[in-house]
Design a protein around this motif. Structure first.
Motif, PDB file in Angstrom:
ATOM      1  N   ALA A  21      36.565  36.839  43.272  1.00  0.00           N
ATOM      2  CA  ALA A  21      37.851  36.273  42.855  1.00  0.00           C
ATOM      3  C   ALA A  21      38.032  34.962  43.607  1.00  0.00           C
ATOM      4  CB  ALA A  21      38.994  37.240  43.185  1.00  0.00           C
ATOM      5  N   PRO A  22      38.889  34.077  43.108  1.00  0.00           N
ATOM      6  CA  PRO A  22      39.080  32.804  43.799  1.00  0.00           C
ATOM      7  C   PRO A  22      39.659  33.004  45.199  1.00  0.00           C
ATOM      8  CG  PRO A  22      40.700  33.066  42.047  1.00  0.00           C
ATOM      9  CD  PRO A  22      39.734  34.198  41.922  1.00  0.00           C
ATOM     10  N   ALA A  23      39.254  32.137  46.096  1.00  0.00           N
ATOM     11  CA  ALA A  23      39.777  32.186  47.460  1.00  0.00           C
ATOM     12  C   ALA A  23      41.267  31.866  47.443  1.00  0.00           C
ATOM     13  CB  ALA A  23      39.037  31.174  48.335  1.00  0.00           C
ATOM     14  N   ALA A  24      41.972  32.363  48.432  1.00  0.00           N
ATOM     15  CA  ALA A  24      43.395  32.050  48.576  1.00  0.00           C
ATOM     16  C   ALA A  24      43.544  30.534  48.725  1.00  0.00           C
ATOM     17  CB  ALA A  24      43.974  32.772  49.789  1.00  0.00           C
ATOM     18  N   ILE A  25      44.581  29.972  48.106  1.00  0.00           N
ATOM     19  CA  ILE A  25      44.779  28.524  48.186  1.00  0.00           C
ATOM     20  C   ILE A  25      45.833  28.163  49.238  1.00  0.00           C
ATOM     21  CG2 ILE A  25      43.974  28.082  45.836  1.00  0.00           C
ATOM     22  CD1 ILE A  25      46.893  27.851  44.954  1.00  0.00           C
ATOM     23  N   GLY A  26      46.084  29.078  50.138  1.00  0.00           N
ATOM     24  CA  GLY A  26      47.048  28.848  51.206  1.00  0.00           C
ATOM     25  C   GLY A  26      46.750  29.778  52.363  1.00  0.00           C
ATOM     26  N   PRO A  27      47.656  29.833  53.315  1.00  0.00           N
ATOM     27  CA  PRO A  27      47.441  30.679  54.495  1.00  0.00           C
ATOM     28  C   PRO A  27      47.817  32.143  54.243  1.00  0.00           C
ATOM     29  CG  PRO A  27      49.463  29.440  54.747  1.00  0.00           C
ATOM     30  CD  PRO A  27      48.839  28.994  53.449  1.00  0.00           C
ATOM     31  N   TYR A  28      47.061  32.783  53.369  1.00  0.00           N
ATOM     32  CA  TYR A  28      47.275  34.196  53.062  1.00  0.00           C
ATOM     33  C   TYR A  28      45.946  34.803  52.644  1.00  0.00           C
ATOM     34  CZ  TYR A  28      47.370  32.430  48.258  1.00  0.00           C
ATOM     35  OH  TYR A  28      47.056  31.814  47.079  1.00  0.00           O
ATOM     36  N   SER A  29      45.901  36.114  52.553  1.00  0.00           N
ATOM     37  CA  SER A  29      44.695  36.834  52.155  1.00  0.00           C
ATOM     38  C   SER A  29      44.723  37.121  50.659  1.00  0.00           C
ATOM     39  CB  SER A  29      44.612  38.175  52.894  1.00  0.00           C
ATOM     40  OG  SER A  29      44.583  37.972  54.274  1.00  0.00           O
ATOM     41  N   ARG A  47      38.982  30.774  38.020  1.00  0.00           N
ATOM     42  CA  ARG A  47      37.699  31.453  38.087  1.00  0.00           C
ATOM     43  C   ARG A  47      37.337  31.630  39.555  1.00  0.00           C
ATOM     44  NH1 ARG A  47      37.596  27.472  34.379  1.00  0.00           N
ATOM     45  NH2 ARG A  47      37.420  28.130  32.200  1.00  0.00           N
ATOM     46  N   ALA A  48      36.335  32.458  39.825  1.00  0.00           N
ATOM     47  CA  ALA A  48      35.930  32.717  41.207  1.00  0.00           C
ATOM     48  C   ALA A  48      35.569  31.430  41.947  1.00  0.00           C
ATOM     49  CB  ALA A  48      34.769  33.702  41.245  1.00  0.00           C
ATOM     50  N   ASP A  49      35.090  30.419  41.223  1.00  0.00           N
ATOM     51  CA  ASP A  49      34.744  29.146  41.864  1.00  0.00           C
ATOM     52  C   ASP A  49      35.965  28.258  42.097  1.00  0.00           C
ATOM     53  OD1 ASP A  49      35.378  28.074  39.366  1.00  0.00           O
ATOM     54  OD2 ASP A  49      33.352  27.374  38.929  1.00  0.00           O
ATOM     55  N   GLY A  50      37.141  28.723  41.701  1.00  0.00           N
ATOM     56  CA  GLY A  50      38.381  27.979  41.916  1.00  0.00           C
ATOM     57  C   GLY A  50      38.792  27.092  40.758  1.00  0.00           C
TER      58      GLY A  50
END
Length: 138
Positions: A21-29, A47-50
């Motif tokens: 899954a895409p990485a978090a785009i902020g300071p969260y999990s 997408r998983a690549d963002g």
């Protein structure tokens, strides 16, 4: 895959991190587990690549739910064990289209749900979905 919080090792809270899954785009999990619960952060239609899934609210809903499924799986849960979701939509007039795509993804599971219209979502997407699920593997 879950990773432990940086603490004394006694915490029952673990952070979820998956490349599915895409990485978090902020300071969260992407999500967290606590005992037998999995909390998936709001998933955007990335997408998983963002990269962003452009298109209709239905297409974006399906991608957001696919991301939820990946985070839940990494935390030991699945769409079938979802207890509650919250759907944030940019325009409530797209409710029927979003609802149809949501129903296709969840099938007969039909967890409890709230749907809220919001003024704006990150990356100007049309929908974001978060979930709480029961963890089936410890």
């Amino acid at each position: 895959m879950t990773s432990a919080l940086p603490d004394d090792g006694r915490s029952e809270i673990h952070r979820i991190a998956t490349q599915q899954a895409p990485a978090a785009i902020g300071p969260y999990s992407q999500g967290s587990t606590f005992k037998d619960l999995v909390f998936a952060s709001g998933q955007l239609p990335l997408r998983a690549d963002g990269s962003l899934v452009e298109g209709t609210v239905a297409e974006q809903t399906k991608q957001s739910i696919a991301n939820l499924a990946a985070v839940l799986q990494a935390g030991g849960a699945s769409l079938a064990t979802v207890i509650k979701t919250t759907v944030f939509v940019k325009d409530l007039s797209t409710f029927a289209e979003m609802n149809q795509a949501y129903a296709e993804c969840f099938g007969a599971v039909a967890p409890a749900r709230s749907t809220v219209e919001v003024a704006r979502l990150p990356r100007d997407v049309l929908v974001e979905i978060e979930a709480i699920a029961h963890r089936v593997e410890a």
